[in-house]
Design a protein around this motif. Sequence first.
Motif, PDB file in Angstrom:
ATOM      1  N   GLN A 111      34.138  -2.901  17.513  1.00  0.00           N
ATOM      2  CA  GLN A 111      34.303  -3.081  16.084  1.00  0.00           C
ATOM      3  C   GLN A 111      34.819  -4.349  15.844  1.00  0.00           C
ATOM      4  O   GLN A 111      34.318  -5.661  14.817  1.00  0.00           O
ATOM      5  CB  GLN A 111      34.855  -1.514  15.700  1.00  0.00           C
ATOM      6  CG  GLN A 111      34.702  -1.920  13.731  1.00  0.00           C
ATOM      7  CD  GLN A 111      33.607  -1.445  13.102  1.00  0.00           C
ATOM      8  OE1 GLN A 111      32.987  -1.173  14.440  1.00  0.00           O
ATOM      9  NE2 GLN A 111      33.543  -2.543  11.874  1.00  0.00           N
ATOM     10  N   GLU A 112      35.635  -4.750  16.395  1.00  0.00           N
ATOM     11  CA  GLU A 112      36.565  -6.293  16.008  1.00  0.00           C
ATOM     12  C   GLU A 112      34.816  -7.776  16.580  1.00  0.00           C
ATOM     13  O   GLU A 112      34.962  -8.110  15.900  1.00  0.00           O
ATOM     14  CB  GLU A 112      37.336  -6.575  16.937  1.00  0.00           C
ATOM     15  CG  GLU A 112      38.287  -5.294  16.636  1.00  0.00           C
ATOM     16  CD  GLU A 112      39.497  -5.518  17.542  1.00  0.00           C
ATOM     17  OE1 GLU A 112      39.557  -6.683  19.020  1.00  0.00           O
ATOM     18  OE2 GLU A 112      40.702  -5.036  17.273  1.00  0.00           O
ATOM     19  N   ARG A 113      33.978  -7.239  17.260  1.00  0.00           N
ATOM     20  CA  ARG A 113      33.380  -7.995  17.721  1.00  0.00           C
ATOM     21  C   ARG A 113      32.376  -8.349  16.151  1.00  0.00           C
ATOM     22  O   ARG A 113      31.872  -9.107  15.669  1.00  0.00           O
ATOM     23  CB  ARG A 113      32.706  -8.221  18.866  1.00  0.00           C
ATOM     24  CG  ARG A 113      31.596  -9.289  19.373  1.00  0.00           C
ATOM     25  CD  ARG A 113      31.790  -9.988  19.062  1.00  0.00           C
ATOM     26  NE  ARG A 113      30.896 -11.804  19.359  1.00  0.00           N
ATOM     27  CZ  ARG A 113      30.298 -11.618  20.621  1.00  0.00           C
ATOM     28  NH1 ARG A 113      31.130 -12.147  21.610  1.00  0.00           N
ATOM     29  NH2 ARG A 113      29.281 -12.799  20.530  1.00  0.00           N
ATOM     30  N   LEU A 120      32.523  -6.940  13.400  1.00  0.00           N
ATOM     31  CA  LEU A 120      33.490  -7.956  11.861  1.00  0.00           C
ATOM     32  C   LEU A 120      33.585  -9.358  12.087  1.00  0.00           C
ATOM     33  O   LEU A 120      33.538  -9.981  10.937  1.00  0.00           O
ATOM     34  CB  LEU A 120      34.984  -7.351  11.650  1.00  0.00           C
ATOM     35  CG  LEU A 120      34.817  -5.944  11.127  1.00  0.00           C
ATOM     36  CD1 LEU A 120      35.975  -4.900  11.060  1.00  0.00           C
ATOM     37  CD2 LEU A 120      34.277  -6.079  10.126  1.00  0.00           C
ATOM     38  N   ARG A 121      33.750  -9.519  13.174  1.00  0.00           N
ATOM     39  CA  ARG A 121      33.535 -11.099  13.370  1.00  0.00           C
ATOM     40  C   ARG A 121      32.626 -11.867  12.826  1.00  0.00           C
ATOM     41  O   ARG A 121      32.438 -12.810  12.273  1.00  0.00           O
ATOM     42  CB  ARG A 121      34.413 -11.694  15.107  1.00  0.00           C
ATOM     43  CG  ARG A 121      35.032 -12.736  15.449  1.00  0.00           C
ATOM     44  CD  ARG A 121      35.933 -13.219  16.172  1.00  0.00           C
ATOM     45  NE  ARG A 121      35.298 -12.411  17.371  1.00  0.00           N
ATOM     46  CZ  ARG A 121      35.151 -11.255  18.432  1.00  0.00           C
ATOM     47  NH1 ARG A 121      36.979 -11.226  18.009  1.00  0.00           N
ATOM     48  NH2 ARG A 121      35.772 -10.877  19.350  1.00  0.00           N
ATOM     49  N   GLU A 122      31.540 -11.063  13.560  1.00  0.00           N
ATOM     50  CA  GLU A 122      30.212 -11.666  13.526  1.00  0.00           C
ATOM     51  C   GLU A 122      29.538 -11.088  11.701  1.00  0.00           C
ATOM     52  O   GLU A 122      29.343 -12.380  10.832  1.00  0.00           O
ATOM     53  CB  GLU A 122      28.936 -11.040  14.176  1.00  0.00           C
ATOM     54  CG  GLU A 122      28.992 -11.501  15.411  1.00  0.00           C
ATOM     55  CD  GLU A 122      28.942 -12.346  15.986  1.00  0.00           C
ATOM     56  OE1 GLU A 122      27.840 -13.091  15.701  1.00  0.00           O
ATOM     57  OE2 GLU A 122      29.366 -12.872  17.077  1.00  0.00           O
ATOM     58  N   ASP A 172      34.842   0.847  21.500  1.00  0.00           N
ATOM     59  CA  ASP A 172      34.595   1.298  20.779  1.00  0.00           C
ATOM     60  C   ASP A 172      35.314  -0.339  19.729  1.00  0.00           C
ATOM     61  O   ASP A 172      34.888  -0.579  18.839  1.00  0.00           O
ATOM     62  CB  ASP A 172      34.788   1.971  19.932  1.00  0.00           C
ATOM     63  CG  ASP A 172      34.562   2.524  18.940  1.00  0.00           C
ATOM     64  OD1 ASP A 172      33.415   2.450  18.634  1.00  0.00           O
ATOM     65  OD2 ASP A 172      35.547   2.800  18.177  1.00  0.00           O
ATOM     66  N   ARG A 173      36.701   0.047  19.667  1.00  0.00           N
ATOM     67  CA  ARG A 173      37.160  -0.855  19.412  1.00  0.00           C
ATOM     68  C   ARG A 173      36.679  -2.550  18.992  1.00  0.00           C
ATOM     69  O   ARG A 173      36.968  -3.116  17.826  1.00  0.00           O
ATOM     70  CB  ARG A 173      39.063  -0.926  19.219  1.00  0.00           C
ATOM     71  CG  ARG A 173      40.252  -1.623  18.144  1.00  0.00           C
ATOM     72  CD  ARG A 173      41.400  -1.218  18.576  1.00  0.00           C
ATOM     73  NE  ARG A 173      41.851  -1.666  19.596  1.00  0.00           N
ATOM     74  CZ  ARG A 173      42.929  -1.548  20.350  1.00  0.00           C
ATOM     75  NH1 ARG A 173      42.985  -0.561  19.952  1.00  0.00           N
ATOM     76  NH2 ARG A 173      42.515  -2.482  21.716  1.00  0.00           N
ATOM     77  N   ALA A 174      37.362  -2.659  20.468  1.00  0.00           N
ATOM     78  CA  ALA A 174      35.968  -3.613  20.806  1.00  0.00           C
ATOM     79  C   ALA A 174      35.189  -4.291  19.760  1.00  0.00           C
ATOM     80  O   ALA A 174      34.775  -5.831  19.366  1.00  0.00           O
ATOM     81  CB  ALA A 174      36.393  -4.642  22.227  1.00  0.00           C
ATOM     82  N   ASP A 215      47.084  -0.418  26.155  1.00  0.00           N
ATOM     83  CA  ASP A 215      47.256  -0.067  24.558  1.00  0.00           C
ATOM     84  C   ASP A 215      47.080   1.777  24.675  1.00  0.00           C
ATOM     85  O   ASP A 215      47.955   2.408  23.599  1.00  0.00           O
ATOM     86  CB  ASP A 215      45.766  -0.427  24.164  1.00  0.00           C
ATOM     87  CG  ASP A 215      45.837  -1.942  23.982  1.00  0.00           C
ATOM     88  OD1 ASP A 215      46.911  -2.432  24.076  1.00  0.00           O
ATOM     89  OD2 ASP A 215      44.685  -2.317  23.564  1.00  0.00           O
ATOM     90  N   TRP A 236      39.090   1.932  23.759  1.00  0.00           N
ATOM     91  CA  TRP A 236      39.236   0.150  24.026  1.00  0.00           C
ATOM     92  C   TRP A 236      37.534  -0.397  23.525  1.00  0.00           C
ATOM     93  O   TRP A 236      37.804  -1.264  22.827  1.00  0.00           O
ATOM     94  CB  TRP A 236      39.618   0.023  24.861  1.00  0.00           C
ATOM     95  CG  TRP A 236      39.881  -1.315  24.927  1.00  0.00           C
ATOM     96  CD1 TRP A 236      41.655  -1.332  24.103  1.00  0.00           C
ATOM     97  CD2 TRP A 236      39.314  -2.633  25.412  1.00  0.00           C
ATOM     98  NE1 TRP A 236      41.707  -2.973  24.502  1.00  0.00           N
ATOM     99  CE2 TRP A 236      40.480  -3.477  24.898  1.00  0.00           C
ATOM    100  CE3 TRP A 236      38.191  -2.697  25.655  1.00  0.00           C
ATOM    101  CZ2 TRP A 236      40.099  -4.840  25.328  1.00  0.00           C
ATOM    102  CZ3 TRP A 236      37.776  -4.338  25.721  1.00  0.00           C
ATOM    103  CH2 TRP A 236      39.072  -5.352  25.616  1.00  0.00           C
TER     104      TRP A 236
END
Length: 85
Positions: A37-39, A41-43, A33-35, A24, A31
């Motif tokens: 944050q994505e997790r 938000l998914r939760e 940090d983004r992962a 990326d 990376w």
Amino acid sequence: MTAKVTLSFSDQTIADARHWAERDGVSLSAWIDRAAQERALREIFTAHAEAVRRAKPDLERAALADEEEIAMVDAALFSGRRAAR
């Protein structure tokens, strides 16, 4: 704002994260940090969806009530003024 913390990951997790970060074109830290944050938000979205599922809103009944209200407003506002089709 960022905070510096010490985290422990398995060797495989670090190797995988480094691979994807390089692909990326970002730093390992960015990376991860983004992962994370994505997790997070998914939760949040999953918890919200579960709450909605538990509430079992009657969407069909609400839609029918909306249609009935529209028909009543139409009848009140346009009674006798619409041309027959």
